[in-house]
Design an enzyme around this catalytic site. Sequence first.
Site, PDB file in Angstrom:
ATOM      1  CG  ASP A 226      -2.137   0.967   0.923  1.00  0.00           C
ATOM      2  OD1 ASP A 226      -2.303   1.789   0.101  1.00  0.00           O
ATOM      3  OD2 ASP A 226      -3.033   0.700   1.511  1.00  0.00           O
TER       4      ASP A 226
HETATM    5  C1  NOJ Z   1      -4.042   3.979   0.201  1.00  0.00           C
HETATM    6  C2  NOJ Z   1      -5.325   3.059   0.368  1.00  0.00           C
HETATM    7  O1  NOJ Z   1      -5.116   2.430   1.539  1.00  0.00           O
HETATM    8  C3  NOJ Z   1      -5.489   2.130  -0.775  1.00  0.00           C
HETATM    9  O2  NOJ Z   1      -6.467   1.271  -0.578  1.00  0.00           O
HETATM   10  C4  NOJ Z   1      -5.335   2.811  -1.982  1.00  0.00           C
HETATM   11  O3  NOJ Z   1      -5.327   2.043  -3.225  1.00  0.00           O
HETATM   12  C5  NOJ Z   1      -3.740   3.610  -2.152  1.00  0.00           C
HETATM   13  N1  NOJ Z   1      -4.002   4.636  -1.188  1.00  0.00           N
HETATM   14  C6  NOJ Z   1      -3.533   4.423  -3.549  1.00  0.00           C
HETATM   15  O4  NOJ Z   1      -4.411   5.330  -3.468  1.00  0.00           O
END
Ligand code: NOJ
Length: 712
Positions: free
Chosen positions: A251
């Site tokens: 993530d």
């Molecule tokens: C953080 C989030 O937890 C995730 O779900 C997302 O895909 C990413 N940011 C990218 O935006």
Amino acid sequence: MTLQEKVGQLNFPVGDLFMTGPTMETTQSDKFDDQIREGKITGIFNIYGASYTHRLQKIAKEESRLGIPLLMGADVIHGLKTIFPIPLAEAASWDLALIEKTARIAAIESTAVGINFNFAPMCDIGLDARWGRVAEGAGEDTYLTGMISAARVRGFQGEKLSDADTLAACVKHMAAYGAPEGGRDYNSVDMSERRLRETYLPAYQKAIDAGAATVMTSFNDLNGVPCTGNSFLLKKILREEWGFKGMVVSDWASISEMAVHGTAKDHSDAAKQAILAGTDMDMMADAYINFLPGLVESGEVPLEILDEAVYNVLKLKYDLGLFDNAYLYSNEVTEQTKVFSAEHLAISREMAEKSIVLLKNENQILPLKQSSQKIALIGPLANNRPDMNGTWSFFADANAPVTMLEGLQNLSKNEVLFAEGCALYESTEDKFEEAITVASQADVVILALGESAVMNGEAASRTDIGLPDNQLELAKRIHALGKPIIVLLSCGRPMAIPWLAQNANAILVTWALGTEAGNAIANVVYGNVNPSAKLPITFPRNVGQVPIHYQMKNTGRPYLGLNNEPASERIYVSKYRDSPNSPQFPFGFGLSYTRFKYSGLEASADRITNDERLKISVTITNMGEREGEEIVQCYIRDVVASVTQPLLKLRKFAKIKLKAKAHQVVTFEIGRDDLLLVNNDMQWVAEAGEFKVFVGPNTLDLQSLNFEYQIN
Ligand code: NOJ
């Protein structure tokens, strides 16, 4: 490939259109052209546009040494330009075919603008209403979330990943991200392995079994180990037990955050831990690009491990068809013709109509007559466009959605008066007077209350899940006029609304329904559409009950006594002194403008063996005067097991449509697979003995019968 080129394939920065996390200076978009030429990035996320993505792919193909095409990622969570209801709302439809269709459309629109990798579906189980991201999932139930997540994967990936209108799905967030302590986003998770395996993991697994090409790790630590460096999750479970062959992405900066968690001493150490644990790609941390070359050269990270990660990335690009045609997903013609098309909007409206949950309808006040009534529509969400889109709608036009006011005005001949009444959460009463004057002129008052788009979603946990004070006060003042009150509740989580539950005459949960929100709501309010949705998540009476969900266990001191006497007559039982145990509205609950009767529950046998299936049938009769849809639910209880079990586990459901007075027999088949539990050795087993099967319209209104399960 050189070492640098390999590491470049694992480096995934964000574009500069939308920031969905804390920005890092090193990855601004003006550097992309050179970074692509030099093979330093594998792709970019949160950018779009056929010509822009085409230009970047061209640089990759023609100007980089190896000509490797780019991944273009995005969070297309509930539509790109055509916005569908937020995932929690879609889940309330329990309509797998329609959910698959909205995912399909999201893929068609996204691929037209160059996106080939979607960070969805979120398969996290949401047992805690305080956690803002329950809006992005399919609710509290493992089985329902798994079925819906699999439908979304099928919708995104279609028949073949290499088709021009399909993109890679990403199962996220591995794992148990939905269980942070206190419901606070990004917080730690500590849970037993049994609970992890029984309640949290099956939904991810179902989405993976449906063919999901990628997995995203989660921000949280699980039992002391940050998930991005967690080989138990990423190797043992994901690869060894589930046989996942795809690509694992971190993530947002979750690799470097391992140093903040305090399990890595610096970003280099974090990069090493992450790649050794099985995280292939680095989203936004710059840890792989900066430190992996050195770690490989020093032998701290074996070359084979790096090669494996690079292979997983290249295989994904290959499967997407990018090596055959780098421009497959950047199509200016489909960008013009398909994105936000009338056909897509029609599906968005249908999905929105099927997501609206009718929680209360005193004296059948709904549906409203379409003429000769004066209606006052009041509230901060009544004439509000952007908040109809809901969380995660960065690509959408904030001014596109149809407001509730427009929907209600367009549909009927009624005069619709409007007053905002108050802002979403500012504590001033400046606009109350005007609203009260407007309400006093009307026959019926519709209050559009609840959450804005930013009150749920990522980084939007709340400790108070009730209506903001000013909105509640407005509702009370208007209620004092003595007019009938209908509430349209916008929300991305279960809200605690005891006052509304008691005092409103009707309540419709309208979530955040997307582009067609106002039209869909008007169709339900005026009865062109009969509401059919049911809650995929429990609505508590107050935040103190949280986490509250239907899969509770009996405990040794249950609320109901042996003869069903309530706990109020007994002291030393599992209860609160100041609140009932029961929720305000239970899981699976939702009313219709007609009534359904359940009768004649029967089973094909009173015992089955491990290779037999039990047929459970029930007759559903539409007792009312109009056609309606019913979601028939089937639950299981293992009466005596080696480990304590929930009193109910959803195992099957069916959505049927019945004309007025018509009836239908619904049959469910139950077999060994439906009786499984995780035993003390962490094995999935079905234990011989007595079971109960329940069928009904929601978790508080079930009929049951018993059967025995034998092992041959
Ligand atoms: C953080 C989030 O937890 C995730 O779900 C997302 O895909 C990413 N940011 C990218 O935006």
